[in-house]
Design a protein around this motif. Structure first.
Motif, short mmCIF file in Angstrom:
data_model
loop_
_atom_site.label_atom_id
_atom_site.label_comp_id
_atom_site.label_asym_id
_atom_site.label_seq_id
_atom_site.Cartn_x
_atom_site.Cartn_y
_atom_site.Cartn_z
N ALA A 1 25.94 -47.64 61.44
CA ALA A 1 26.34 -48.18 60.26
C ALA A 1 27.21 -47.08 60.25
N THR A 2 28.16 -47.47 59.51
CA THR A 2 29.65 -47.02 59.60
C THR A 2 28.96 -45.35 58.15
N TYR A 3 30.17 -44.98 58.34
CA TYR A 3 30.00 -43.25 57.30
C TYR A 3 30.06 -44.43 55.98
N ALA A 4 30.62 -45.08 55.54
CA ALA A 4 31.00 -46.04 54.05
C ALA A 4 29.58 -46.48 53.97
N GLU A 5 29.33 -46.74 55.14
CA GLU A 5 27.65 -48.13 54.41
C GLU A 5 27.35 -46.71 53.59
N GLN A 6 26.78 -45.71 54.93
CA GLN A 6 25.65 -44.63 53.95
C GLN A 6 26.43 -44.05 52.72
N ALA A 7 27.68 -44.10 52.43
CA ALA A 7 27.74 -43.33 51.49
C ALA A 7 27.52 -44.38 50.08
N GLY A 8 26.93 -45.47 50.17
CA GLY A 8 27.55 -46.61 49.28
C GLY A 8 28.52 -47.34 49.06
N ILE A 9 29.15 -47.63 49.87
CA ILE A 9 30.71 -47.43 49.98
C ILE A 9 30.87 -49.09 50.54
N ARG A 10 30.76 -49.95 49.76
CA ARG A 10 31.00 -51.76 50.33
C ARG A 10 32.45 -52.09 50.48
N LEU A 11 32.65 -51.08 51.21
CA LEU A 11 34.31 -51.84 51.81
C LEU A 11 35.24 -53.20 51.66
N ARG A 12 35.56 -53.06 50.34
CA ARG A 12 36.95 -54.69 50.54
C ARG A 12 38.39 -53.96 50.69
N ASP A 13 39.84 -54.42 50.03
CA ASP A 13 40.38 -54.30 50.34
C ASP A 13 41.29 -54.75 48.46
N THR A 14 40.05 -54.07 48.16
CA THR A 14 40.45 -53.41 46.50
C THR A 14 40.66 -52.26 46.45
N PRO A 15 41.41 -51.79 45.48
CA PRO A 15 41.31 -49.82 45.00
C PRO A 15 40.34 -49.14 45.15
N ALA A 16 39.38 -49.97 44.33
CA ALA A 16 38.48 -48.12 44.54
C ALA A 16 37.44 -48.61 45.53
N PRO A 17 36.82 -49.24 46.11
CA PRO A 17 36.56 -49.36 47.86
C PRO A 17 37.39 -47.79 48.50
N LEU A 18 38.37 -49.02 48.09
CA LEU A 18 39.44 -47.72 49.45
C LEU A 18 39.80 -45.97 48.58
N TYR A 19 39.86 -46.00 47.77
CA TYR A 19 39.60 -44.38 47.66
C TYR A 19 38.59 -43.88 47.87
N ARG A 20 37.24 -44.57 47.26
CA ARG A 20 36.28 -44.20 48.03
C ARG A 20 35.82 -43.34 49.61
N LEU A 21 36.99 -44.89 50.18
CA LEU A 21 36.63 -44.09 51.75
C LEU A 21 37.77 -42.93 51.78
N LEU A 22 39.20 -43.17 51.17
CA LEU A 22 39.82 -42.19 51.49
C LEU A 22 38.74 -40.57 51.22
N VAL A 23 38.49 -40.18 49.68
CA VAL A 23 37.60 -39.25 49.11
C VAL A 23 35.64 -39.35 50.21
N LEU A 24 35.82 -39.73 50.88
CA LEU A 24 34.98 -39.15 51.83
C LEU A 24 35.68 -39.38 52.76
N THR A 25 36.16 -39.30 53.92
CA THR A 25 37.79 -38.91 54.51
C THR A 25 37.78 -37.94 53.93
N GLN A 26 37.77 -37.70 53.47
CA GLN A 26 38.84 -36.03 53.11
C GLN A 26 37.47 -35.31 52.66
N LEU A 27 36.23 -35.63 53.17
CA LEU A 27 34.36 -34.91 53.39
C LEU A 27 34.49 -34.77 54.90
N CYS A 28 34.89 -35.24 55.02
CA CYS A 28 34.91 -35.56 56.69
C CYS A 28 35.64 -34.12 57.26
N ALA A 29 37.12 -34.25 56.96
CA ALA A 29 37.71 -33.65 57.87
C ALA A 29 37.82 -31.86 58.09
#
Length: 200
Positions: free
Chosen positions: A13-41
């Motif tokens: 399971a990717t971290y995005a999946e665990q965080a409830g992010i349905r990753l697509r090439d659209t603004p909102a999911p990409l931004y949520r991935l960025l937030v998750l990245t900031q938290l994991c960093a």
């Protein structure tokens, strides 16, 4: 390869999946991935970072505009509810500053970061490192997960993933590892290797 299948079943399971992010090439999911990245960093458990992301998203801060509209104290409180302690105050600041950067520089859409980078993997990493809190490790986290929707990032396996592959007797280059799974599972395999390394 049975080892690869076992990895995917146990740690895939990717971290995005665990965080409830349905990753697509659209603004909102990409931004949520960025937030998750900031938290994991930062040096914090991945499960805690994922819980913090879910808490922030549950509060409605799923876009740069919404994040920027929250107060610093609200962000601190949300992080506290997820037991994201020690880094809660500095992370609350970084989230606000990151939202402002994404809004001002890329007009709220990280696909513009991608285009500014010329869809070049290294350049994408350099631009990501301009986001508060994201350094080389964070840039790797984002690219590892984003390879699902940004083909130019494939195959992406960072040093930790490659070291884990070597310990498990798997191919030790990204290109060879990529041959063991379909393109759509590369992010899962890369994450599974990282998780395996963290679990010893």
């Amino acid at each position: 390869m049975s080892t690869v299948r076992e990895l995917l079943e146990e740690h895939g399971a990717t971290y995005a999946e665990q965080a409830g992010i349905r990753l697509r090439d659209t603004p909102a999911p990409l931004y949520r991935l960025l937030v998750l990245t900031q938290l994991c960093a930062v040096r914090i458990r991945a499960d805690t970072a994922v819980a913090a992301a879910r808490e922030l998203f549950a509060a409605g801060w799923r876009t740069p505009a919404r994040m920027a509209g929250s107060t610093w104290q609200q962000r601190v409180d949300a992080l506290g509810r997820a037991h994201y302690v020690r880094y809660d105050e500095s992370t609350a600041t970084a989230l606000g500053e990151g939202a402002d950067l994404v809004r001002e520089r890329w007009r709220g859409d990280l696909r513009r970061l991608r285009e500014e980078a010329g869809r070049d993997r290294a350049a994408i990493g350099r631009l990501l490192r301009e986001v508060p809190r994201i350094g080389p490790v964070g840039a790797d986290i984002f690219r590892r997960e984003a390879q699902l929707v940004w083909p130019e990032l494939r195959p992406f396996f960072d040093r930790r993933a490659l070291a884990a592959a070597a310990r498990l007797g798997l191919p030790e280059t990204p290109e060879e590892l990529a041959g063991s799974v379909p393109a759509g599972e590369l992010a899962r395999l890369s994450t599974a290797l990282v998780r395996a390394s963290l679990h010893g």
